[in-house]
Scaffold this motif. Structure first.
Motif, PDB file in Angstrom:
ATOM      1  N   ARG A  93       0.834  -1.192   0.000  1.00 42.44           N
ATOM      2  CA  ARG A  93       0.000   0.000   0.000  1.00 42.44           C
ATOM      3  C   ARG A  93       0.872   1.246   0.000  1.00 42.44           C
ATOM      4  O   ARG A  93       1.837   1.326   0.755  1.00 42.44           O
ATOM      5  N   LEU A  94       0.508   2.216  -0.833  1.00 43.75           N
ATOM      6  CA  LEU A  94       1.244   3.466  -0.871  1.00 43.75           C
ATOM      7  C   LEU A  94       0.798   4.365   0.281  1.00 43.75           C
ATOM      8  O   LEU A  94      -0.368   4.360   0.668  1.00 43.75           O
ATOM      9  N   SER A  95       1.719   5.152   0.785  1.00 38.98           N
ATOM     10  CA  SER A  95       1.383   6.122   1.826  1.00 38.98           C
ATOM     11  C   SER A  95       0.626   7.289   1.197  1.00 38.98           C
ATOM     12  O   SER A  95       0.636   7.476  -0.022  1.00 38.98           O
ATOM     13  N   LYS A  96      -0.008   8.091   2.037  1.00 38.46           N
ATOM     14  CA  LYS A  96      -0.694   9.296   1.545  1.00 38.46           C
ATOM     15  C   LYS A  96       0.305  10.222   0.846  1.00 38.46           C
ATOM     16  O   LYS A  96      -0.019  10.828  -0.165  1.00 38.46           O
ATOM     17  N   LYS A  97       1.521  10.318   1.384  1.00 46.35           N
ATOM     18  CA  LYS A  97       2.531  11.173   0.759  1.00 46.35           C
ATOM     19  C   LYS A  97       2.837  10.716  -0.666  1.00 46.35           C
ATOM     20  O   LYS A  97       2.969  11.535  -1.572  1.00 46.35           O
ATOM     21  N   ALA A  98       2.950   9.408  -0.865  1.00 44.18           N
ATOM     22  CA  ALA A  98       3.216   8.887  -2.211  1.00 44.18           C
ATOM     23  C   ALA A  98       2.019   9.141  -3.119  1.00 44.18           C
ATOM     24  O   ALA A  98       2.189   9.525  -4.287  1.00 44.18           O
ATOM     25  N   ASP A  99       0.798   8.949  -2.599  1.00 47.72           N
ATOM     26  CA  ASP A  99      -0.409   9.268  -3.376  1.00 47.72           C
ATOM     27  C   ASP A  99      -0.389  10.730  -3.802  1.00 47.72           C
ATOM     28  O   ASP A  99      -0.628  11.057  -4.964  1.00 47.72           O
ATOM     29  N   TYR A 100      -0.116  11.611  -2.855  1.00 53.37           N
ATOM     30  CA  TYR A 100      -0.115  13.045  -3.133  1.00 53.37           C
ATOM     31  C   TYR A 100       0.973  13.412  -4.136  1.00 53.37           C
ATOM     32  O   TYR A 100       0.786  14.278  -4.983  1.00 53.37           O
ATOM     33  N   GLU A 121       9.131   7.463  -0.468  1.00 53.64           N
ATOM     34  CA  GLU A 121       9.119   6.402   0.544  1.00 53.64           C
ATOM     35  C   GLU A 121      10.449   5.686   0.726  1.00 53.64           C
ATOM     36  O   GLU A 121      10.571   4.885   1.638  1.00 53.64           O
TER      37      GLU A 121
END
Length: 150
Positions: A3-10, A85
């Motif tokens: 799962r990607l972190s919110k930071k990676a999503d953003y 990440e």
């Protein structure tokens, strides 16, 4: 679970946004954060990290902001995720320093290493240009409002 972190999503959201802008100028952290309902402080940190990793260029001033450092086809999703990440890992032993008690007897270490390599290869093949070419998702449908006149 992978799962990607919110930071990676953003980061991916920002990179797609900047790819879609193309040569029409830079975007500020405030602009990107506002368009996608992301906290401005978090967006600013994500963008600064992408600058430090060489994926974005930052310009100061009234016409300043951020833009891609190279063509979207030359930036992979793996580049962005790893900039935010760090190295992609599947298990604790996926990195050089991550040895566990089972390391010497583990019978899935090598197969899982190959899984990690496949994941990285897939993420490396997908570019920001490919993300930008994907049509935007339609807005969620709103329930119809019935008007009755009595």
């Amino acid at each position: 679970m992978l799962r990607l972190s919110k930071k990676a999503d953003y980061a991916l959201i920002a990179m797609k946004h900047l790819a879609l802008r193309g040569d029409r100028g830079s975007s500020s952290a405030r602009e990107i954060a506002g368009l996608y309902d992301i906290p401005i402080e978090l967006m600013a940190k994500v963008l600064q990290r992408l600058v430090r990793r060489g994926l974005l260029v930052s310009q100061q001033g009234t016409r300043g902001g951020y833009h891609l450092s190279r063509a979207p086809i030359q930036i992979s999703v793996a580049d962005v995720i790893q900039a935010i990440e760090g190295p992609v890992t599947v298990t604790a032993c996926s990195t050089d320093e991550g040895q566990c008690e089972q390391f010497s007897k583990c019978n899935v270490r090598d197969p899982l290493f190959r899984v990690r390599e496949r994941i990285l290869a897939a993420l490396g093949e997908c570019t920001i240009a490919e993300l930008a070419a994907d049509p935007p998702s339609p807005a969620p449908a709103r329930p119809a409002v019935l008007h009755t006149h009595l």
